[in-house]
Enzyme design. Structure first.
Site, mmCIF file in Angstrom:
data_model
loop_
_atom_site.group_PDB
_atom_site.id
_atom_site.type_symbol
_atom_site.label_atom_id
_atom_site.label_comp_id
_atom_site.label_asym_id
_atom_site.label_seq_id
_atom_site.Cartn_x
_atom_site.Cartn_y
_atom_site.Cartn_z
ATOM 1 N N LYS A 263 -8.093 3.754 10.376
ATOM 2 C CA LYS A 263 -7.961 2.841 9.199
ATOM 3 C C LYS A 263 -8.431 1.930 9.481
ATOM 4 O O LYS A 263 -7.820 1.409 9.956
ATOM 5 C CB LYS A 263 -6.625 3.432 8.240
ATOM 6 N N LYS A 275 -1.529 -5.792 -5.830
ATOM 7 C CA LYS A 275 -0.341 -6.164 -4.870
ATOM 8 C C LYS A 275 0.377 -7.019 -5.580
ATOM 9 O O LYS A 275 0.052 -7.811 -6.407
ATOM 10 C CB LYS A 275 -0.405 -5.928 -3.953
ATOM 11 N N ARG A 349 -5.124 6.728 2.380
ATOM 12 C CA ARG A 349 -6.419 8.033 2.430
ATOM 13 C C ARG A 349 -7.141 9.066 1.896
ATOM 14 O O ARG A 349 -7.675 9.417 2.309
ATOM 15 C CB ARG A 349 -4.584 9.112 1.952
HETATM 16 N N1 BES Z 1 -2.031 -0.558 3.167
HETATM 17 C C1 BES Z 1 -0.407 -0.330 2.420
HETATM 18 C C2 BES Z 1 0.201 0.339 3.428
HETATM 19 C C3 BES Z 1 1.334 -0.775 3.568
HETATM 20 C C4 BES Z 1 2.723 -1.053 3.156
HETATM 21 C C5 BES Z 1 1.138 -0.653 4.780
HETATM 22 C C6 BES Z 1 3.214 -2.578 3.749
HETATM 23 C C7 BES Z 1 1.848 -2.096 6.095
HETATM 24 C C8 BES Z 1 2.493 -2.547 5.193
HETATM 25 C C9 BES Z 1 -1.135 1.441 2.016
HETATM 26 O O1 BES Z 1 -2.595 1.123 1.714
HETATM 27 C C10 BES Z 1 -0.637 1.684 0.299
HETATM 28 O O2 BES Z 1 -0.874 0.260 -0.984
HETATM 29 N N2 BES Z 1 -0.146 2.325 0.030
HETATM 30 C C11 BES Z 1 1.197 2.245 -1.237
HETATM 31 C C12 BES Z 1 0.492 3.520 -1.575
HETATM 32 C C13 BES Z 1 1.082 4.209 -3.061
HETATM 33 C C14 BES Z 1 0.435 2.988 -4.545
HETATM 34 C C15 BES Z 1 1.540 5.481 -3.164
HETATM 35 C C16 BES Z 1 2.566 2.160 -0.582
HETATM 36 O O3 BES Z 1 2.515 2.558 0.160
HETATM 37 O O4 BES Z 1 3.389 1.546 -1.290
HETATM 38 ZN ZN ZN Z 2 -3.269 0.112 2.683
HETATM 39 ZN ZN ZN Z 3 -3.067 0.361 -0.677
#
Ligand code: BES
Ligand code: ZN
Ligand code: ZN
Length: 498
Positions: A263, A275, A349
Site C-alpha cells: 500500500k 480524518k 483497498r
Molecule cells: N490508513 C488507514 C488505516 C490506519 C489506521 C493505518 C490507523 C494506521 C493507523 C486507512 O486508510 C483507513 O483510514 N481505514 C479506515 C477504514 C474505515 C473508514 C472503514 C479505518 O480503519 O478507520
Molecule cells: Zn490509508
Molecule cells: Zn484511509
C-alpha cells in the site's frame, strides 16, 4: 558499523567494550565468562552481585577492566533462562548491549556469539540484526545529531572453527537490517518529501543499481489499463499518481513467480471523509507497505534467489479537494468490478484492488502477498506489536506465518468468514468499499480477496505495527520496517522448496 570475525578467546579480545551473555536462574557465570572473572580477580562477579544482575532479558551490568584484560570494559547482557533463548532473545540482547556501548562512547565492540545452543549462523544473523536495528536513528533533519556511534563490531569465535557459518550469518543479518532500515527511512521521511513521484524515483534508482526491470505508469497509462478504483483515490490530490512495477528476474531459471504489493498512500488525510487531527498525525506512514516492497526488491540482487519477484505499488495521496472523490461515487476497477465509495477514507483497498487485479492479469504470478496499513480495526484487535494475516490459501499463509516466526515479527491469523461478504453489499454497484465497524479488518480482507481471483494470496495488515509511538527493543519511535525481514525470510525459504 563494520562487522568482523575475530578468531581468539574472550580473554584475548580487545576493544572498548567486550559483550558477553548472562543467563537467568543460574548461580554461576558461564565457563567462558567465569574465566574473564578470574582474570579480573572476581570483580565481574562482584559487580554482577552488587548491581543485582539477574540475567533478565536485556538487563545490563558492566565493569572497567583497568588493565586486567585487553578489552577496556566487560559488559554482561541478560539473555533470560537458558532453555528459553532463541534468535529473538539474541537480537534484543545485542541491541541493548550495542546501545549501551554506544552511549559509553565505545568505537570498537567485541561480542561473544550469544545464545549457546543456537546454530552459529542463526546466532550471528540475530546478533548483526539486533546490533544494527537497535542502533538505528533518524536525525537527518535535526541540528543536534547523536555523534556517538560504534564503528566496528567484532564477533569473537574462540574455537575459530565456525568462521564460514558466522560469516554467512553476519552477511544475512547485515542485509536484513539494512533493508529494514531502508524501509524505516522512507516511512520516517515526511509526506512533503516522500510523494508518489519520489517513490517512483526510488524505484528507478533501485532498478538501476540492481539491474531490475522497472515500469512507472502515470495517470494516463493507468486510465488506459482501466484502474478506476486507484485513480478515484488519486483524483483529489495535486500530486500525480505513480503506479510502480519492479521486476527481479534471476540469472537461473525461476522456480516460481511471486508478486508482492505494498500500500503506497504517501499521505492519508481521509479524503472528503476527513480524518480528525489526531487520526491524521501519523498518516505519512500509510506507505509503509510500499516502503517494505521497495526494501525487499532492493535486496534481491544480493540474495540471488531463483525466484521471479514482482514488486507493485499503486502510489498516491488521499486528499480532500474540489476534484476529490465523493462518498457515493461509483468507480470501476481493472477487473471490471464496480465499487460504490461508502467512505473515502477506506482508500487503501481501492488502490490495492487495482494493483492486485493488475498482478493477476498482467503478471500472472503463482502467489500474491500484500502488505498494507489498512485498518484501524486491526489495531483494536491486535494492538501495536502484532500484524494481522488473512488469506485465500492456507498453505501459503502457513509458510508466511512460519517465516514471520523465524524472523521475529509477530503475526497472527484472522478468519475471512464467507458470510461477512454480505456486509460489503451495495444497492448500486458490485461492492461497497466499507462494511460496518465490527470486523473492520476482516471486511477489508474480504474486499481484497475479490481481486485475487484464483491466485493464492496472503494479506498482511500492518496498520498497528508499521509505526511505533514508543521506543521498542529493536528500534526507536517511528517507522519500524515491519514485514521486510518476514518476507525476505519467506523468499529464501521459497527458493529452497523443491
Ligand atoms: N490508513 C488507514 C488505516 C490506519 C489506521 C493505518 C490507523 C494506521 C493507523 C486507512 O486508510 C483507513 O483510514 N481505514 C479506515 C477504514 C474505515 C473508514 C472503514 C479505518 O480503519 O478507520
Ligand atoms: Zn490509508
Ligand atoms: Zn484511509
Amino acid at each position: 558499523m563494520k562487522l568482523a570475525i575475530e578468531a581468539r578467546s574472550l580473554l584475548q579480545a580487545e576493544g572498548d567494550v567486550l559483550v558477553v551473555g548472562g543467563y537467568a536462574e543460574e548461580s554461576r557465570l558461564a565457563p567462558a565468562v567465569a574465566a574473564l572473572d578470574r582474570a579480573l580477580k572476581g570483580l565481574l562477579s562482584e559487580v554482577v552481585r552488587a548491581e543485582k544482575f539477574e540475567g533478565k532479558p536485556e538487563q545490563i551490568a558492566y565493569v572497567h577492566t583497568a588493565g586486567g584484560l585487553p578489552a577496556k570494559r566487560v559488559l554482561v547482557v541478560g539473555l533470560g533462562k537458558r532453555r528459553e533463548v532463541d534468535a529473538e532473545r539474541v537480537r534484543r540482547a545485542a541491541a541493548a548491549a550495542l546501545r549501551r556501548a554506544r552511549d559509553l562512547g565505545a568505537k570498537i565492540v567485541s561480542i561473544a556469539l550469544l545464545g549457546d545452543g543456537l546454530p552459529p549462523k542463526v546466532s550471528a544473523q540475530a546478533l548483526a540484526e539486533g546490533a544494527l536495528l537497535g542502533a538505528y536513528t533518524f536525525d537527518r533533519y535535526k541540528r543536534e545529531k547523536n555523534e556517538k556511534a560504534v564503528d566496528e563490531l567484532r564477533v569473537v569465535d574462540p574455537k575459530g572453527r565456525q568462521e564460514a557459518a558466522i560469516k554467512d550469518g553476519l552477511r544475512l543479518g547485515e542485509l536484513f537490517a539494512g533493508a529494514t532500515c531502508f524501509a524505516r527511512d522512507l516511512v520516517n521521511e515526511p509526506a512533503n518529501r516522500v510523494t508518489p513521484t519520489h517513490l517512483a524515483k526510488v524505484a528507478e534508482q533501485i532498478a538501476k543499481d540492481g539491474r531490475l526491470r522497472v515500469k512507472i505508469y502515470d495517470r494516463a497509462d493507468c486510465q488506459k489499463l482501466g484502474m478506476g478504483a486507484y485513480l478515484g483515490v488519486a483524483q483529489g490530490s495535486q500530486e500525480p499518481p505513480k503506479f510502480i512495477h519492479l521486476t527481479y528476474v534471476p540469472r537461473d531459471r525461476a522456480r516460481r513467480k511471486i508478486a508482492i504489493i505494498g500500500k503506497g498512500i504517501t499521505f492519508d488525510s481521509g479524503g472528503l471523509d476527513l480524518k480528525t487531527a489526531d487520526g491524521m498525525r501519523t498518516m505519512k506512514d500509510d506507505m509503509s507497505g510500499a516502503a517494505a516492497v521497495l526494501a525487499i526488491m532492493r535486496s534481491l540482487p544480493a540474495l540471488g534467489l531463483p525466484l521471479e519477484v514482482h514488486g507493485l505499488i499503486a502510489a498516491t495521496e488521499n486528499m480532500p479537494s474540489g476534484t476529490a472523490q465523493r462518498p457515493g461515487d461509483i468507480v470501476r476497477a481493472l477487473n471490471g468490478t464496480t465499487i460504490e465509495i461508502g467512505n473515502t477514507d477506506a482508500e487503501g483497498r481501492l488502490t490495492l484492488a487495482d494493483a492486485m487485479a493488475y498482478a493477476v492479469k498482467e503478471v500472472k504470478p503463482q502467489e500474491i502477498i500484500d502488505l498494507a496499513t489498512l485498518t484501524s480495526a486491526i489495531v483494536v484487535a491486535l494492538g501495536n506489536l502484532c500484524s494481522g494475516v488473512m488469506w485465500n490459501d492456507k498453505p501459503l499463509a502457513d509458510r508466511v506465518l512460519a517465516a514471520a516466526e523465524a524472523a521475529g515479527e509477530r503475526m497472527w491469523p484472522l478468519p475471512l468468514i464467507d458470510e461477512y461478504k454480505e456486509l460489503l453489499k451495495s444497492d448500486v454497484a458490485d461492492l461497497n468499499n466499507v462494511g460496518p465497524r465490527g470486523g473492520g479488518a476482516l471486511t477489508a480482507g474480504i474486499f481484497l480477496r475479490e481481486f485475487a481471483g484464483s491466485t493464492p494470496w496472503v494479506h498482511l495488515d500492518i496498520a498497528g505495527t508499521a509505526f511505533t509511538e514508543k521506543d521498542l527493543p529493536l528500534g526507536p519511535k517511528g517507522g519500524t520496517g515491519v514485514g521486510v525481514r518476514t518476507l525476505l525470510t519467506y523468499l529464501m525459504e521459497e527458493a529452497r522448496r523443491q
